[in-house]
Design an enzyme around this catalytic site. Structure first.
Site, PDB file in Angstrom:
ATOM      1  CG  ASP A  91      -2.070   0.967   1.101  1.00  0.00           C
ATOM      2  OD1 ASP A  91      -3.212   0.521   0.972  1.00  0.00           O
ATOM      3  OD2 ASP A  91      -1.816   2.204   1.105  1.00  0.00           O
ATOM      4  CG  ASN A  93     -12.036  -0.669   3.995  1.00  0.00           C
ATOM      5  OD1 ASN A  93     -12.337  -1.274   5.025  1.00  0.00           O
ATOM      6  ND2 ASN A  93     -10.913   0.019   3.876  1.00  0.00           N
ATOM      7  CD  GLN A 117     -14.974  -0.142  -2.557  1.00  0.00           C
ATOM      8  OE1 GLN A 117     -16.170  -0.266  -2.259  1.00  0.00           O
ATOM      9  NE2 GLN A 117     -14.419  -0.810  -3.547  1.00  0.00           N
ATOM     10  CB  VAL A 155      -9.210   2.072  -4.805  1.00  0.00           C
ATOM     11  CG1 VAL A 155      -8.904   1.476  -6.174  1.00  0.00           C
ATOM     12  CG2 VAL A 155      -8.208   3.174  -4.457  1.00  0.00           C
ATOM     13  CG  HIS A 186      -8.670  -2.813  -2.477  1.00  0.00           C
ATOM     14  ND1 HIS A 186      -9.643  -2.093  -3.152  1.00  0.00           N
ATOM     15  CD2 HIS A 186      -8.484  -2.167  -1.301  1.00  0.00           C
ATOM     16  CE1 HIS A 186     -10.013  -1.054  -2.424  1.00  0.00           C
ATOM     17  NE2 HIS A 186      -9.331  -1.085  -1.290  1.00  0.00           N
ATOM     18  CG  HIS A 212      -6.820  -2.847   3.108  1.00  0.00           C
ATOM     19  ND1 HIS A 212      -6.093  -1.687   2.918  1.00  0.00           N
ATOM     20  CD2 HIS A 212      -8.054  -2.609   2.587  1.00  0.00           C
ATOM     21  CE1 HIS A 212      -6.860  -0.782   2.324  1.00  0.00           C
ATOM     22  NE2 HIS A 212      -8.059  -1.321   2.103  1.00  0.00           N
TER      23      HIS A 212
HETATM   24  P1  AMP Z   1      -9.755   1.546   0.404  1.00  0.00           P
HETATM   25  O1  AMP Z   1      -9.852   2.853   1.147  1.00  0.00           O
HETATM   26  O2  AMP Z   1     -10.146   0.353   1.212  1.00  0.00           O
HETATM   27  O3  AMP Z   1     -10.482   1.622  -0.924  1.00  0.00           O
HETATM   28  O4  AMP Z   1      -8.223   1.314   0.118  1.00  0.00           O
HETATM   29  C1  AMP Z   1      -7.544   1.832  -0.969  1.00  0.00           C
HETATM   30  C2  AMP Z   1      -6.086   1.727  -0.618  1.00  0.00           C
HETATM   31  O5  AMP Z   1      -5.338   1.872  -1.802  1.00  0.00           O
HETATM   32  C3  AMP Z   1      -5.591   2.807   0.341  1.00  0.00           C
HETATM   33  O6  AMP Z   1      -5.050   2.176   1.503  1.00  0.00           O
HETATM   34  C4  AMP Z   1      -4.553   3.565  -0.466  1.00  0.00           C
HETATM   35  O7  AMP Z   1      -3.466   4.005   0.322  1.00  0.00           O
HETATM   36  C5  AMP Z   1      -4.157   2.545  -1.488  1.00  0.00           C
HETATM   37  N1  AMP Z   1      -3.644   3.054  -2.752  1.00  0.00           N
HETATM   38  C6  AMP Z   1      -4.206   3.997  -3.557  1.00  0.00           C
HETATM   39  N2  AMP Z   1      -3.472   4.187  -4.661  1.00  0.00           N
HETATM   40  C7  AMP Z   1      -2.412   3.341  -4.570  1.00  0.00           C
HETATM   41  C8  AMP Z   1      -1.289   3.056  -5.392  1.00  0.00           C
HETATM   42  N3  AMP Z   1      -1.092   3.689  -6.559  1.00  0.00           N
HETATM   43  N4  AMP Z   1      -0.398   2.133  -4.977  1.00  0.00           N
HETATM   44  C9  AMP Z   1      -0.581   1.495  -3.797  1.00  0.00           C
HETATM   45  N5  AMP Z   1      -1.627   1.699  -2.979  1.00  0.00           N
HETATM   46  C10 AMP Z   1      -2.531   2.612  -3.343  1.00  0.00           C
END
Ligand code: AMP
Length: 115
Positions: free
Chosen positions: A31, A88, A95, A97, A101, A103
């Site tokens: 991450d 998430n 959430q 992204v 995914h 974590h």
């Molecule tokens: P969520 O909030 O559960 O959707 O988690 C999205 C996660 O993606 C967050 O912990 C971000 O820090 C991570 N994230 C976003 N862009 C990138 C990236 N380019 N490379 C690695 N992690 C990322």
């Protein structure tokens, strides 16, 4: 590949990522904003917006994700000490992204309940 999806871009190699593991179905990478000493994201190569859009035909993919989680835990040295797997979903789930995914968090004692 979904237009404008950062995780699809990582899958395609168009955006950089510190990969921990990958196979034909899954990619795992650190991450960018780690919340624990180990914070790895495990994602399917296929664009699925969230856990709510998984279908029965994705059952082999669900197994591949879990297999990858175990592999990540072993490679990052947290299989013995323990870890948390979180996905998430939606606004209240925080959430950000919208490409499924998981974590994988570890390397310290994790609080419960989560914030
Ligand atoms: P969520 O909030 O559960 O959707 O988690 C999205 C996660 O993606 C967050 O912990 C971000 O820090 C991570 N994230 C976003 N862009 C990138 C990236 N380019 N490379 C690695 N992690 C990322």
């Amino acid at each position: 590949m979904a237009q404008g999806c950062i995780f699809c871009r990582i899958v395609e190699g168009e955006s950089p990522a510190r990969k921990v593991y990958e196979d034909e179905a899954v990619v795992a990478f650190h991450d960018i904003a780690p919340q624990a000493p180990v914070h790895v994201l495990v994602i399917p190569r296929k664009h699925i917006p969230s856990v709510l859009e998984l279908e029965e035909s994705d059952a082999p993919l669900v197994w591949a994700i879990h297999r990858a989680i175990r592999e990540v835990a072993q490679r990052t040295g947290i299989a013995e000490s323990g870890l948390r797997v979180v996905t998430n979903c939606g606004k209240d789930g925080h959430q950000t992204v919208f490409h499924l995914h998981y974590h994988v968090l570890g390397g310290r004692g994790l609080g419960w309940p989560p914030g």
